[in-house]
Design a protein around this motif. Structure first.
Motif, short mmCIF file in Angstrom:
data_model
loop_
_atom_site.label_atom_id
_atom_site.label_comp_id
_atom_site.label_asym_id
_atom_site.label_seq_id
_atom_site.Cartn_x
_atom_site.Cartn_y
_atom_site.Cartn_z
N GLU A 261 -0.34 15.49 5.06
CA GLU A 261 1.01 15.47 4.48
C GLU A 261 1.53 14.06 4.24
O GLU A 261 2.61 13.89 3.67
CB GLU A 261 1.98 16.22 5.40
N SER A 279 4.93 10.46 2.11
CA SER A 279 4.15 11.68 1.83
C SER A 279 2.90 11.37 1.02
O SER A 279 2.17 12.28 0.64
CB SER A 279 5.02 12.70 1.07
N ARG A 314 7.42 10.73 -3.56
CA ARG A 314 6.70 11.77 -2.86
C ARG A 314 5.34 12.08 -3.46
O ARG A 314 4.44 12.57 -2.78
CB ARG A 314 7.55 13.05 -2.80
N ARG A 322 -1.37 17.60 -4.25
CA ARG A 322 -1.80 18.58 -3.27
C ARG A 322 -1.13 19.93 -3.51
O ARG A 322 0.08 20.01 -3.72
CB ARG A 322 -1.47 18.10 -1.85
#
Length: 470
Positions: A261, A279, A314, A322
């Motif tokens: 993550e 992230s 992000r 992802r």
């Protein structure tokens, strides 16, 4: 023409120039046409076409041309360099009015440029970033005229900063000649482009040009962990900071925690320490963030401001995207298209997932030597490999996959070849079990696939959406 070193001038120079171009297809009335001998076409052969379309003056490097007596012809030693110098002058030297940052290296240029733009205040419309994501261009770094035009537009829009990816090709072809760089960043140097450069040493020399031309008061920010770092340190007169993952650097990461993550670490800098939570996953993104932090510090931004601008980034399109399917399969989409970038992605994913399936190909009309190397890397690190097509361009896709296969076959590992990219992706997902990871590598943000006879719309992410997988 005072800005260009020339060997001879003929014709009447008192003409009004409304446009500068080296592409005869773009010529309009009042254009100055710069004839460049290229790798596939010689611009001198298109002078007649340019004049017929309204060009009023010509710059070139051939002394044997016979042009109409009234047409000004400026003979130069290097047309590419002259084009850059003319573009700078035509747009009134816009990078001298902007805080200009250049990012070079084999991998990480787009991510570092994007993060740097965020640090400098992209959200506040203070920054213009020109990278692989910003404009619909087939080139990492556009031509000299477009660069200067974009910089001029930034000035006209009231922007303060200009961030530019600088490829080795752009440096060799003088596309960034004349740009006034305040900061230059070096990310890394690994195998790529050995179709254009005969050796890695030649490739390195191209990259060094960015640092050799920096003013003493400029700042060089260099990845000190890269084996080529000493060459960059020696090449520049600029003030230097190195960055990396150890305390011997000026900017370094401490207390690193990695997960799928993202990452947590403390950035230690000449301005103090700041905790970063991102992230963006993998230690390669820590390197990218450290480089961007360096620009912020050089720009005298407070560490809390730098932190507040980096952490909201992000995801960067086509870089470590992802997704998780309904069946619990993790999909990563990444632009990894060189041996080093593919190896780093696979090593990162192997830390996070019990089983990794790799789907990748190699582009046509570019470095064929990396194809078996990438095959070997995927065979060694992935649990299963599916070799497919990338952008074969004018080459036979099956021949490209055969060259990749020559690197994986001797390993005796499990793999298959599916030339059709959509079918290869679906096959990987068919093989994947819950908790597995499928890496779709090579194309990232790209929105088309290029074949010898056609160019079709295709994007890895959009394909997955269209078939209802994500």
């Amino acid at each position: 023409m005072q800005c260009v070193a020339h060997r001879a001038v003929s014709g009447r120079l008192s003409v009004r120039i409304t446009q500068i171009t080296d592409d005869s297809r773009e010529v309009g009335p009042g254009a100055l046409f710069v004839a460049i001998p290229g790798t596939k076409h010689d611009g001198h052969h298109y002078i007649g076409t340019a004049l017929a379309k309204g060009a009023v003056a010509v710059v070139g490097q051939r002394a044997d041309l016979r042009l109409p007596a009234h047409v000004p012809y400026v003979l130069v030693s290097n047309s590419r360099r002259a084009l850059a110098e003319l573009a700078c002058a035509f747009y009134d030297f816009p990078t001298q009015k902007l805080y200009t940052v250049g990012v070079t290296g084999t991998n990480g240029k787009t991510s570092v440029a994007t993060l740097t733009a965020a640090v400098l205040g992209e959200a506040a419309l203070s920054t213009t970033v020109h990278n692989a994501l910003a404009y619909d261009s087939p080139y990492t770094t556009p031509g000299a005229v477009e660069i200067q035009r974009r910089a001029w537009e930034a000035v006209q829009a009231g922007r303060k900063h200009f961030v530019l990816e600088v490829s080795a090709h752009a440096l060799s072809q003088e596309r960034v000649h004349g740009i006034d760089f305040n900061v230059a960043i070096f990310t890394n140097l690994t195998h790529d482009h050995l179709d254009y450069y005969r050796t890695m040493e030649e490739y390195l020399r191209a990259k060094l040009k960015l640092f050799e031309n920096l003013r003493p008061e400029a700042r060089a920010i260099i990845n000190g962990d890269d084996p080529s770092a000493p060459a960059f340190l020696q090449a520049t007169r600029a003030r230097v900071w190195t960055y990396g993952l150890s305390s011997r650097h000026d900017i370094w990461a401490d207390q690193i925690e990695l997960s799928p993550e993202g990452s947590r670490f403390t950035a230690r800098t000449p301005a103090g320490a700041v905790p970063i939570e991102t992230s963006l996953p993998g230690d390669f993104y820590i390197y990218n963030i450290l480089a961007a932090i360096g620009v912020g510090i050089e720009r005298r931004l407070a560490l809390d401001v730098i932190k507040s601008r980096i952490e909201p980034v992000r995801q960067i399109e086509g870089r470590c995207e992802r997704y998780c399917t309904r069946d619990g399969v993790f999909i990563w989409i990444d632009f990894a298209h060189s041996p080093d970038s593919l190896e780093k992605m696979l090593r990162t994913l192997k830390h996070f997932y019990p089983r990794v399936i790799s789907v990748f190909g190699c582009g046509g009309e570019s470095d064929p030597y990396k194809r078996p190397i990438m095959g070997e890397i995927s065979g060694r690190l992935a649990d299963y490999t599916i070799i497919t097509s990338d952008n074969p361009k004018g080459e036979d896709p099956q021949e490209i996959t055969r060259q990749i296969e020559s690197g994986i076959r001797p390993l005796g590992v499990s793999y298959e070849v599916i030339v059709d990219r959509p079918s290869a992706i679906l096959r990987a997902l068919e093989l994947a079990r819950p908790g597995d990871c499928v890496l779709i590598a090579g194309k990232g943000h790209e929105r088309t696939q290029i074949f010898s006879d056609r160019e079709i719309e295709f994007n890895d992410r959009e394909f997955l959406r269209a078939v209802g997988i994500i």
